[in-house]
Design a protein around this motif. Structure first.
Motif, PDB file in Angstrom:
ATOM      1  N   TYR A  97       1.379  27.634   3.090  1.00  0.00           N
ATOM      2  CA  TYR A  97       1.605  28.280   4.380  1.00  0.00           C
ATOM      3  C   TYR A  97       3.043  28.051   4.853  1.00  0.00           C
ATOM      4  O   TYR A  97       3.702  28.965   5.364  1.00  0.00           O
ATOM      5  CB  TYR A  97       0.637  27.728   5.438  1.00  0.00           C
ATOM      6  CG  TYR A  97      -0.812  27.695   5.001  1.00  0.00           C
ATOM      7  CD1 TYR A  97      -1.325  28.626   4.095  1.00  0.00           C
ATOM      8  CD2 TYR A  97      -1.687  26.718   5.490  1.00  0.00           C
ATOM      9  CE1 TYR A  97      -2.650  28.593   3.686  1.00  0.00           C
ATOM     10  CE2 TYR A  97      -3.012  26.676   5.089  1.00  0.00           C
ATOM     11  CZ  TYR A  97      -3.493  27.608   4.180  1.00  0.00           C
ATOM     12  OH  TYR A  97      -4.797  27.566   3.783  1.00  0.00           O
ATOM     13  N   ALA A 110       6.555  30.823   5.262  1.00  0.00           N
ATOM     14  CA  ALA A 110       7.358  30.887   6.481  1.00  0.00           C
ATOM     15  C   ALA A 110       8.823  30.543   6.202  1.00  0.00           C
ATOM     16  O   ALA A 110       9.739  31.232   6.672  1.00  0.00           O
ATOM     17  CB  ALA A 110       6.782  29.944   7.532  1.00  0.00           C
ATOM     18  N   PHE A 141      12.998  38.528  13.089  1.00  0.00           N
ATOM     19  CA  PHE A 141      12.369  38.031  14.320  1.00  0.00           C
ATOM     20  C   PHE A 141      11.602  39.119  15.063  1.00  0.00           C
ATOM     21  O   PHE A 141      10.503  38.878  15.571  1.00  0.00           O
ATOM     22  CB  PHE A 141      13.420  37.408  15.237  1.00  0.00           C
ATOM     23  CG  PHE A 141      13.865  36.028  14.815  1.00  0.00           C
ATOM     24  CD1 PHE A 141      13.411  35.450  13.633  1.00  0.00           C
ATOM     25  CD2 PHE A 141      14.759  35.300  15.591  1.00  0.00           C
ATOM     26  CE1 PHE A 141      13.816  34.185  13.233  1.00  0.00           C
ATOM     27  CE2 PHE A 141      15.161  34.029  15.213  1.00  0.00           C
ATOM     28  CZ  PHE A 141      14.699  33.478  14.033  1.00  0.00           C
ATOM     29  N   ILE A 192       8.320  39.966  13.023  1.00  0.00           N
ATOM     30  CA  ILE A 192       7.560  38.881  12.420  1.00  0.00           C
ATOM     31  C   ILE A 192       6.050  39.010  12.644  1.00  0.00           C
ATOM     32  O   ILE A 192       5.247  38.686  11.759  1.00  0.00           O
ATOM     33  CB  ILE A 192       8.080  37.507  12.927  1.00  0.00           C
ATOM     34  CG1 ILE A 192       7.522  36.386  12.070  1.00  0.00           C
ATOM     35  CG2 ILE A 192       7.780  37.326  14.400  1.00  0.00           C
ATOM     36  CD1 ILE A 192       7.951  36.426  10.645  1.00  0.00           C
ATOM     37  N   SER A 193       5.633  39.490  13.811  1.00  0.00           N
ATOM     38  CA  SER A 193       4.192  39.608  14.087  1.00  0.00           C
ATOM     39  C   SER A 193       3.531  40.603  13.142  1.00  0.00           C
ATOM     40  O   SER A 193       2.465  40.330  12.573  1.00  0.00           O
ATOM     41  CB  SER A 193       3.963  40.022  15.544  1.00  0.00           C
ATOM     42  OG  SER A 193       4.433  39.025  16.429  1.00  0.00           O
ATOM     43  N   TYR A 223       3.303  39.324   9.505  1.00  0.00           N
ATOM     44  CA  TYR A 223       2.203  38.400   9.249  1.00  0.00           C
ATOM     45  C   TYR A 223       0.834  39.082   9.237  1.00  0.00           C
ATOM     46  O   TYR A 223      -0.148  38.485   8.805  1.00  0.00           O
ATOM     47  CB  TYR A 223       2.227  37.244  10.249  1.00  0.00           C
ATOM     48  CG  TYR A 223       2.933  36.029   9.706  1.00  0.00           C
ATOM     49  CD1 TYR A 223       2.220  34.993   9.108  1.00  0.00           C
ATOM     50  CD2 TYR A 223       4.316  35.928   9.735  1.00  0.00           C
ATOM     51  CE1 TYR A 223       2.859  33.883   8.573  1.00  0.00           C
ATOM     52  CE2 TYR A 223       4.973  34.824   9.216  1.00  0.00           C
ATOM     53  CZ  TYR A 223       4.242  33.805   8.628  1.00  0.00           C
ATOM     54  OH  TYR A 223       4.885  32.718   8.087  1.00  0.00           O
ATOM     55  N   GLU A 224       0.770  40.306   9.718  1.00  0.00           N
ATOM     56  CA  GLU A 224      -0.477  41.064   9.596  1.00  0.00           C
ATOM     57  C   GLU A 224      -0.773  41.425   8.148  1.00  0.00           C
ATOM     58  O   GLU A 224      -1.909  41.735   7.798  1.00  0.00           O
ATOM     59  CB  GLU A 224      -0.412  42.348  10.433  1.00  0.00           C
ATOM     60  CG  GLU A 224      -0.395  42.105  11.939  1.00  0.00           C
ATOM     61  CD  GLU A 224      -0.275  43.411  12.713  1.00  0.00           C
ATOM     62  OE1 GLU A 224      -0.504  44.479  12.109  1.00  0.00           O
ATOM     63  OE2 GLU A 224       0.059  43.367  13.905  1.00  0.00           O
ATOM     64  N   GLY A 249      -1.146  32.475   9.183  1.00  0.00           N
ATOM     65  CA  GLY A 249      -0.603  32.899  10.477  1.00  0.00           C
ATOM     66  C   GLY A 249       0.052  31.808  11.291  1.00  0.00           C
ATOM     67  O   GLY A 249       0.904  32.086  12.146  1.00  0.00           O
ATOM     68  N   ILE A 304       4.274  31.426  11.914  1.00  0.00           N
ATOM     69  CA  ILE A 304       5.232  32.261  12.658  1.00  0.00           C
ATOM     70  C   ILE A 304       6.252  31.414  13.396  1.00  0.00           C
ATOM     71  O   ILE A 304       7.460  31.684  13.362  1.00  0.00           O
ATOM     72  CB  ILE A 304       4.480  33.191  13.645  1.00  0.00           C
ATOM     73  CG1 ILE A 304       3.702  34.258  12.876  1.00  0.00           C
ATOM     74  CG2 ILE A 304       5.470  33.847  14.612  1.00  0.00           C
ATOM     75  CD1 ILE A 304       2.933  35.219  13.749  1.00  0.00           C
ATOM     76  N   VAL A 316       8.907  30.108  11.143  1.00  0.00           N
ATOM     77  CA  VAL A 316       9.959  31.090  10.836  1.00  0.00           C
ATOM     78  C   VAL A 316      11.068  31.027  11.881  1.00  0.00           C
ATOM     79  O   VAL A 316      12.266  31.017  11.542  1.00  0.00           O
ATOM     80  CB  VAL A 316       9.377  32.517  10.761  1.00  0.00           C
ATOM     81  CG1 VAL A 316      10.495  33.541  10.573  1.00  0.00           C
ATOM     82  CG2 VAL A 316       8.368  32.638   9.633  1.00  0.00           C
ATOM     83  N   TYR A 321      11.644  42.783  20.645  1.00  0.00           N
ATOM     84  CA  TYR A 321      10.592  41.861  20.199  1.00  0.00           C
ATOM     85  C   TYR A 321       9.245  42.135  20.858  1.00  0.00           C
ATOM     86  O   TYR A 321       8.193  42.021  20.214  1.00  0.00           O
ATOM     87  CB  TYR A 321      11.014  40.416  20.472  1.00  0.00           C
ATOM     88  CG  TYR A 321       9.948  39.410  20.096  1.00  0.00           C
ATOM     89  CD1 TYR A 321       9.685  39.116  18.755  1.00  0.00           C
ATOM     90  CD2 TYR A 321       9.176  38.775  21.073  1.00  0.00           C
ATOM     91  CE1 TYR A 321       8.698  38.199  18.402  1.00  0.00           C
ATOM     92  CE2 TYR A 321       8.189  37.862  20.723  1.00  0.00           C
ATOM     93  CZ  TYR A 321       7.957  37.585  19.392  1.00  0.00           C
ATOM     94  OH  TYR A 321       6.975  36.697  19.048  1.00  0.00           O
TER      95      TYR A 321
END
Length: 489
Positions: free
Chosen positions: A253, A257, A314, A317-318, A321-322, A329, A332, A335, A438
């Protein structure tokens, strides 16, 4: 800057191709094909090998670059190159024997929390030695002003062969365990390819004689070992310490990242390959003004390119990660913390090259040793409390302090300063665009959403940097490109 720009551009393109392949491996193939356990095991072995690599290389990869320009004729070049290749080999033998004698004790300690690592620990010195001699022969090529081939092997070749091996795991051509051994073979092949290329550039004429300046070389090499050890430990010690406190899957994990964050440092890695020998030459010739100019140019140019990469990561990033299994997860925040540390190091330009080519480098290296100890202590405190987030915070704090110390050293001792008003403007533009982009995202497939947002960010970022002339060199590149496309005359 012509040679720098030419080879840096090639190296940057190759490095990003390599990171693109690596992104496919890291975000999709490793998690889905190899699984968290063996992915973590593979990363643990490579991180441990990278940590011992500076010791096995005896610092010769940097020593080659610093002292080769001081050779006065072909005979001295042959003596120096022979010395650089043979000394690490002689010194590695007793180190490897010590590892062999105490292998059972070492393996028992390192496999205390995660027993799976025990059967694979012997691969660490083997891969470490391959890494060491790859770097030595890569430096051999770089002093001949040929940095592209080695960069291709390092950034593209290793990841491409790993991708092929991962496909082999998917089709059951090899098992996940076999993949670990195949990785070792890949590093061995990379070392051989780079060695033959180095010999192609300059045919070896090995001699057993010692260079006339061997004392200076050995003293410098000793401190370069410290330097390489400090830099590598700050980068990889977190993964080793995670193995000592929590389940090995967490390394997977954490690795995903940190890999995403490491993309920010690609421009620095690419430019460093060619800027380092040029910096060494300018310092040897005592051309202070040219060095100061190079320092400022590398700083702002790396800040703009690296800032763009960081911004794209940045703001996306969300959604990124999907695309990864849900158990990843928690990375994040990792990162963001690792990414910021890389960005700060990036804007220091060729700071490292300057330090390692000055007579004052020893003080900073000892400071680096102190910061490594600080990193270990911080990891011991924060990993049990916060897991991978704690490790990322420890790394952020340690690397930032180390980078700040190196910056202050260059400013105070050498009267060189990398920053200008453009530095603040660039930071301001990057922050404003981050805030604007963002907090919203396209309600679409993650890949499509990332592409669309990246396009908008790219247009805004390039336009604003061009409009406010943050970097004269980058504006000139854009102007030349527009002329070639017949957009402007």
């Amino acid at each position: 800057m012509g040679l720098v720009l030419n080879q840096s551009l090639k190296n940057t393109i190759l490095t990003y191709i390599g990171f693109g392949i690596g992104a496919v491996n890291t975000i999709y193939l490793y998690p889905f094909f190899l699984g968290a356990t063996y992915y973590a095991l593979n990363n643990y072995i490579l991180s441990a090998a990278a940590i011992i690599m500076p010791l096995l290389a005896f610092g010769m990869q940097n020593t080659l670059v610093k002292f080769f320009s001081q050779c006065r004729n072909d005979k001295e070049e042959d003596q120096f190159l022979s010395f650089a290749v043979l000394v690490p080999m002689l010194l590695s033998i007793p180190l490897l024997l010590i590892c062999l004698i105490f292998y059972n004790d070492i393996s028992a300690y390192l496999s205390k929390v995660n027993p799976i690592v025990k059967d694979f620990l012997w691969l660490i010195p083997f891969i470490g030695l391959c890494m060491a001699y790859f770097e030595i022969f890569y430096a051999w090529a770089r002093v001949q002003m040929h940095s592209v081939f080695g960069n291709f092997i390092k950034e593209v070749g290793l990841r491409l062969f790993s991708l092929i091996a991962l496909v082999g795991v998917y089709y059951n051509w090899i098992s996940a365990i076999d993949f670990i051994y195949v990785t070792a073979v890949i590093y061995f092949i990379a070392f051989l390819a780079t060695m033959f290329y180095a010999f192609y550039l300059k045919k070896p004429n090995f001699q057993l004689s010692v260079p006339h300046n061997s004392k200076d070389i050995l003293v410098y090499t000793f401190f370069i070992i410290l330097s390489g050890g400090v830099a590598t430990l700050l980068l990889d010690i977190d993964k080793l310490m995670l193995n000592q406190y929590i389940k090995i899957e967490n390394i997977a994990y954490y690795s995903v990242a940190t890999y995403i964050a490491l993309v920010i440092s690609v421009p620095s890695r690419a430019m460093h390959q060619i800027v380092y020998p040029i910096t060494a030459k300018l310092m040897h010739e005592e051309k202070h003004d040219e060095l100061n100019d190079l320092y400022k140019k590398t700083s702002i140019n790396l800040q703009i390119v690296g800032g763009y990469v960081m911004l794209c990561i940045f703001v996306n990033i969300s959604q990124l990660y999907e695309m990864i299994p849900k158990e990843y997860g928690g990375g994040i925040l990792v990162v963001f913390m690792i990414g910021l540390s890389k960005y700060f190091d990036l804007i220091l330009g060729n700071n490292n090259a300057i330090i390692f080519n000055t007579k004052y480098y020893r003080a900073v290296l000892f400071l680096g040793v102190v910061l490594v100890l600080l990193t270990v202590v911080l990891n011991m405190i924060f990993i049990p409390m916060y897991g991978i987030i704690g490790s990322a915070f420890a790394t952020l704090l340690s690397i930032t302090l180390y980078s700040l110390a190196k910056l202050m050293f260059v400013v105070k001792r050498l009267h060189l300063y990398p920053f200008t008003n453009q530095t603040l403007y660039s930071i301001g533009l990057t922050f404003i665009l981050f805030v604007l982009f963002y907090f919203w995202q396209f309600p679409l497939n993650p890949i499509i959403g990332i592409i669309l947002k990246s396009i908008l960010v790219s247009i805004a970022y390039v336009y604003l940097n061009y409009k406010f002339v943050i970097s004269i060199q980058i504006n000139e590149v854009i102007d030349n490109l527009l002329k070639k496309l017949n957009i402007v005359r």
